[in-house]
Design an enzyme around this catalytic site. Structure first.
Site, PDB file in Angstrom:
ATOM      1  N   LYS A 184     -58.036 -27.271 -29.266  1.00  0.00           N
ATOM      2  CA  LYS A 184     -58.633 -26.190 -28.160  1.00  0.00           C
ATOM      3  C   LYS A 184     -58.615 -24.829 -29.141  1.00  0.00           C
ATOM      4  O   LYS A 184     -57.657 -24.307 -29.529  1.00  0.00           O
ATOM      5  CB  LYS A 184     -57.585 -25.917 -26.881  1.00  0.00           C
ATOM      6  N   GLU A 263     -44.701 -22.789 -29.423  1.00  0.00           N
ATOM      7  CA  GLU A 263     -43.923 -21.597 -30.031  1.00  0.00           C
ATOM      8  C   GLU A 263     -44.388 -20.403 -29.051  1.00  0.00           C
ATOM      9  O   GLU A 263     -45.695 -20.130 -29.136  1.00  0.00           O
ATOM     10  CB  GLU A 263     -44.343 -21.599 -31.416  1.00  0.00           C
ATOM     11  N   CYS A 300     -45.542 -13.578 -35.700  1.00  0.00           N
ATOM     12  CA  CYS A 300     -44.458 -14.220 -34.812  1.00  0.00           C
ATOM     13  C   CYS A 300     -43.075 -13.907 -35.368  1.00  0.00           C
ATOM     14  O   CYS A 300     -42.191 -14.130 -34.616  1.00  0.00           O
ATOM     15  CB  CYS A 300     -44.764 -15.794 -34.648  1.00  0.00           C
ATOM     16  N   GLU A 393     -40.053  -9.491 -26.266  1.00  0.00           N
ATOM     17  CA  GLU A 393     -41.068  -9.105 -27.210  1.00  0.00           C
ATOM     18  C   GLU A 393     -42.043  -8.217 -26.808  1.00  0.00           C
ATOM     19  O   GLU A 393     -42.850  -8.428 -25.925  1.00  0.00           O
ATOM     20  CB  GLU A 393     -41.719 -10.654 -27.847  1.00  0.00           C
TER      21      GLU A 393
END
Length: 528
Positions: A184, A263, A300, A393
């Site tokens: 995707k 993740e 990340c 975050e």
């Protein structure tokens, strides 16, 4: 190199395929303006065609030598197409040719590394135990190895248009395991995704495999339909907590649940001891600035939360950090939605009581953001309260520096942190050598928080090495697996044991004469 959507070919397969929901546009993040129409969002019918086409290719991937050839040829073709791939990716992400050249090299290295893993065969984890009546209870003849799960859905990442996208580690490891992939595409780089998918499909054709071992779909609804398709056996995702958790829940709610390796998000905490700051405050401050602003803070593994000492040594460190961050030029985030979220997020954090902003992050211009950091007393985070926002975050070039006055404050704050991809510890020389106390205790305190623990380094940059682990406790990831390194292949395999099976019926991998020369454990003894 022209980008031609593979969906033109898919639609020609069946008259029943419906018209796609909407066009997919490539957008320039530097201006916010559309560049070109790349494809169309896939309908549910088209997702079904894609998954069924991938499922039909499962048997063709059974041969390990062919899989290795596919991975190597894909790497070669991506290298050949490098200038076009980098141009397309830069136009859609504003990450720059230098960064993208390095990312392409990492991507092709991953493909070649997994080809080597396939050649070696250790990932099959072969165990053979002959019948033994002397065991208690007696053993029958047992032979165990791992087989591919089937079709894997891969959800591409925004911040790595190559290494964690169409040709990235999830795709490479799944193909290495023998699993066809339906990707995707991420809406931030659809043209790059189409280009890379066409390269991978060409590689498949050139080594004699069906092109449908790799297929690309676009659109939010397509992503939802993909995780629910009954022929999809597992999924890999890199993205937000909100999006990843929704897909994880959908994967678990299926009539037949599937593994979902997501993740999602990570603070990547850093602890700097007072002795380390006293020893090299300027070096640590400059290193922190470089790591938190790398790629406009869109890694990340960005260090988004730092425990640093209060007092004079901490002041020296922050002076260095301030100078380095102040010299960082404004940058473009991957899209304007992320830019708006960053600007709003830092404004909300700066407005909290007791929070100071020595270098205020935020809007750097109409299309850019400026780097910065905020500070807060660590005591404000030791218990639940309004400052909990600082433990979430914030995607972009900002970090939170919590200043502690005692070891107890470090312990209290660490006990409140969520799971992370990384955790970093900066020690003085004597602490690292074990001639001064504290190092081992802090290392032990950080270990439950993350999948990769660093000492006297910075977390941005993830080596593609056999011993690498890129994962961590939730919400960093939804499983205990890694998405980087040789063992990432394990996500797409399941073990099978054959008991008392006639030799003529055994798979070649499990025969006594070991015709494929595989590493294995044979009657309790490691071979090869």
């Amino acid at each position: 190199m022209a980008v031609v959507s593979q969906w033109s070919a898919v639609r020609a397969v069946g008259k029943e395929a419906a018209v796609a929901a909407a066009p997919v546009w490539s957008v320039d993040p530097r201006t916010g303006k559309p560049r070109e129409e790349v494809a169309q969002e896939a309908t549910t019918e088209e997702v079904d065609l894609a998954v069924r086409g991938a499922h039909a290719a499962v048997a063709a991937l059974a041969d390990r030598a062919t899989r290795a050839a596919l991975l190597r040829r894909a790497a070669e073709l991506l290298d050949e197409a490098g200038p076009h791939v980098i141009e397309a990716a830069d136009a859609e992400t504003a990450l720059g040719p230098v960064r993208l050249t390095g990312e392409l090299a990492r991507t092709t290295a991953q493909l070649r590394a997994f080809a080597t893993v396939v050649d070696e065969g250790a990932f099959l984890d072969v165990y053979i135990d002959h019948a033994d009546a002397g065991q208690t209870p007696p053993w029958p003849d047992l032979r165990r190895y791992k087989v591919p799960l089937g079709v894997v859905a891969v959800y591409a990442a925004s911040n790595f248009p190559l290494a964690f996208s169409v040709p990235g580690g999830d795709t490479a490891s799944a193909l290495a395991a023998g699993c066809p992939v339906v990707v995707k595409a991420h809406p931030d780089h659809p043209a790059t995704s189409e280009l890379c998918a066409s390269v991978l499909r060409r590689a498949a054709a050139e080594v004699g495999l069906p092109e449908n071992v790799i297929t690309l779909v676009h659109g939010f609804d397509a992503g939802v339909a993909l995780v629910g398709h009954p022929l999809v056996t597992a999924a890999g995702f890199t993205g937000s907590v909100r999006g990843g958790r929704a897909l994880f829940d959908a994967a678990a709610a299926r009539p037949t649940p599937i593994p979902f390796h997501g993740e999602l998000g990570s603070l990547n905490p850093v602890v700097i001891t007072e002795a380390a700051a006293a020893e090299r405050a300027e070096e640590i401050g400059a290193g922190l600035a470089g790591s938190m602003t790398l790629g406009v803070g869109q890694f990340c593994t960005k260090p988004g939360f730092v425990l640093a000492p209060a007092g004079e040594t901490g002041d020296r460190l922050l002076k260095s950090l301030t100078a380095a961050v102040s010299d960082t030029a404004p940058g473009v985030l991957l899209d304007h939605r992320m830019r708006d979220a960053f600007v709003a997020g830092v404004a909300e954090r700066v407005a909290l009581p007791d929070v100071e902003s020595p270098v205020t992050p935020g809007a750097g211009g109409e299309h850019t953001v400026s780097a910065g950091y905020v500070t807060v007393p660590a005591a404000s985070l030791a218990a639940e309260g309004p400052h909990d926002l600082l433990l979430e975050e914030c995607f972009g070039p900002v970090t939170v520096v919590a200043r502690y006055s005692s070891a107890d404050e470090i312990t209290a704050v660490l006990s409140r942190l969520p799971g992370n991809l990384t955790a970093t510890l900066h020690l003085a020389e004597a602490e690292g050598a074990g001639t001064a106390p504290g190092g081992a205790e802090l290392l032990a305190a950080l270990t439950p928080l993350a999948g990769r623990i660093l000492v006297n380094g910075w977390p941005t940059g993830v080596a593609v090495a056999p011993a690498q682990h890129h994962g961590g406790p939730y919400p960093a990831t939804t499983s205990t697996s890694t998405s980087v390194g040789a063992t990432a292949i394990e996500r797409w395999l399941r073990p099978v044991s054959y008991q008392s099976t006639p030799a003529a019926l055994l798979p070649p991998e499990l025969r006594d004469d070991n015709p494929q020369g595989l590493p294995r454990r044979f009657n309790g003894r490691q071979e090869n």
